[in-house]
Scaffold this motif. Structure first.
Motif, mmCIF file in Angstrom:
data_model
loop_
_atom_site.group_PDB
_atom_site.id
_atom_site.type_symbol
_atom_site.label_atom_id
_atom_site.label_comp_id
_atom_site.label_asym_id
_atom_site.label_seq_id
_atom_site.Cartn_x
_atom_site.Cartn_y
_atom_site.Cartn_z
ATOM 1 N N GLY A 30 -7.027 7.678 -1.323
ATOM 2 C CA GLY A 30 -7.804 7.590 -2.557
ATOM 3 C C GLY A 30 -7.148 6.790 -3.664
ATOM 4 O O GLY A 30 -7.689 6.708 -4.767
ATOM 5 N N CYS A 31 -5.959 6.254 -3.423
ATOM 6 C CA CYS A 31 -5.292 5.424 -4.428
ATOM 7 C C CYS A 31 -6.008 4.073 -4.487
ATOM 8 O O CYS A 31 -6.624 3.633 -3.514
ATOM 9 C CB CYS A 31 -3.822 5.230 -4.074
ATOM 10 N N ARG A 32 -5.901 3.417 -5.635
ATOM 11 C CA ARG A 32 -6.581 2.128 -5.804
ATOM 12 C C ARG A 32 -6.098 1.085 -4.790
ATOM 13 O O ARG A 32 -6.820 0.150 -4.461
ATOM 14 C CB ARG A 32 -6.391 1.610 -7.238
ATOM 15 N N CYS A 33 -4.867 1.265 -4.292
ATOM 16 C CA CYS A 33 -4.357 0.285 -3.327
ATOM 17 C C CYS A 33 -5.164 0.321 -2.027
ATOM 18 O O CYS A 33 -5.196 -0.656 -1.288
ATOM 19 C CB CYS A 33 -2.878 0.500 -3.051
ATOM 20 N N ARG A 34 -5.838 1.450 -1.767
ATOM 21 C CA ARG A 34 -6.668 1.551 -0.562
ATOM 22 C C ARG A 34 -7.918 0.671 -0.690
ATOM 23 O O ARG A 34 -8.552 0.354 0.286
ATOM 24 C CB ARG A 34 -7.098 3.005 -0.312
ATOM 25 N N LEU A 76 -3.321 -3.770 -4.556
ATOM 26 C CA LEU A 76 -1.992 -3.407 -4.063
ATOM 27 C C LEU A 76 -1.002 -3.157 -5.193
ATOM 28 O O LEU A 76 -1.154 -3.665 -6.305
ATOM 29 C CB LEU A 76 -1.470 -4.526 -3.150
ATOM 30 N N HIS A 77 -0.001 -2.347 -4.921
ATOM 31 C CA HIS A 77 1.098 -2.123 -5.870
ATOM 32 C C HIS A 77 2.047 -3.321 -5.823
ATOM 33 O O HIS A 77 2.197 -3.966 -4.805
ATOM 34 C CB HIS A 77 1.864 -0.857 -5.501
ATOM 35 N N GLY A 78 2.685 -3.565 -6.937
ATOM 36 C CA GLY A 78 3.618 -4.683 -6.998
ATOM 37 C C GLY A 78 3.007 -5.859 -7.732
ATOM 38 O O GLY A 78 2.195 -5.660 -8.622
ATOM 39 N N ARG A 123 0.850 -1.177 0.000
ATOM 40 C CA ARG A 123 0.000 0.000 0.000
ATOM 41 C C ARG A 123 0.888 1.230 0.000
ATOM 42 O O ARG A 123 1.918 1.235 0.660
ATOM 43 C CB ARG A 123 -0.853 0.014 1.271
ATOM 44 N N CYS A 124 0.495 2.272 -0.755
ATOM 45 C CA CYS A 124 1.282 3.506 -0.735
ATOM 46 C C CYS A 124 0.646 4.485 0.242
ATOM 47 O O CYS A 124 -0.314 4.161 0.931
ATOM 48 C CB CYS A 124 1.395 4.107 -2.133
ATOM 49 N N SER A 125 1.176 5.722 0.293
ATOM 50 C CA SER A 125 0.727 6.668 1.314
ATOM 51 C C SER A 125 -0.387 7.588 0.811
ATOM 52 O O SER A 125 -0.926 8.371 1.590
ATOM 53 C CB SER A 125 1.920 7.495 1.808
HETATM 54 ZN ZN LIG Z 1 -1.383 3.268 -3.857
#
Ligand SMILES: [Zn+2]
Length: 101
Positions: free
Chosen positions: A34-38, A42-44, A29-31
């Motif tokens: 509102g990012c899709r990882c939320r 997940l990224h990666g 998860r990034c910081s």
């Molecule tokens: Zn993210």
């Protein structure tokens, strides 16, 4: 037993590539809010090496392009350590028999 020990020791390879750890692949998860990882995308996945340093578990990021080399190092290490564990068992048996030279 001595012949088996010699064979085991002869199976050791490339000790200079020794790298102890377990290779992991994980999403992150990034910081940014509102990012899709939320929402669970997940990224990666990114590669990490789980290692013990000073008795503590650490996770080290494996940079892109170094995954294969890292995996090869970890693999040769696990193979060597399995052989060394068997050599140690033989030496322990020799010690019990008072035949350790
Ligand atoms: Zn993210």
């Amino acid at each position: 037993m001595l012949a088996r020990r010699r064979r085991l020791a002869g199976g050791l390879s490339e000790p200079e590539r020794t790298l102890r750890g377990v290779l992991l692949s994980e999403g992150r998860r990034c910081s940014s809010e509102g990012c899709r990882c939320r929402r669970g995308e997940l990224h990666g996945p990114y590669s990490y090496l789980a290692v013990y340093v000073d008795g503590r578990s650490r996770t080290i990021y494996v940079p892109q392009g170094l995954e294969d080399a890292t995996a090869a190092h970890v693999e040769v290490t696990q193979r060597n350590e399995a052989l060394l564990a068997e050599v140690s068992q033989i030496n322990l048996e020799l010690l019990r028999r008072r035949a350790l030279e």
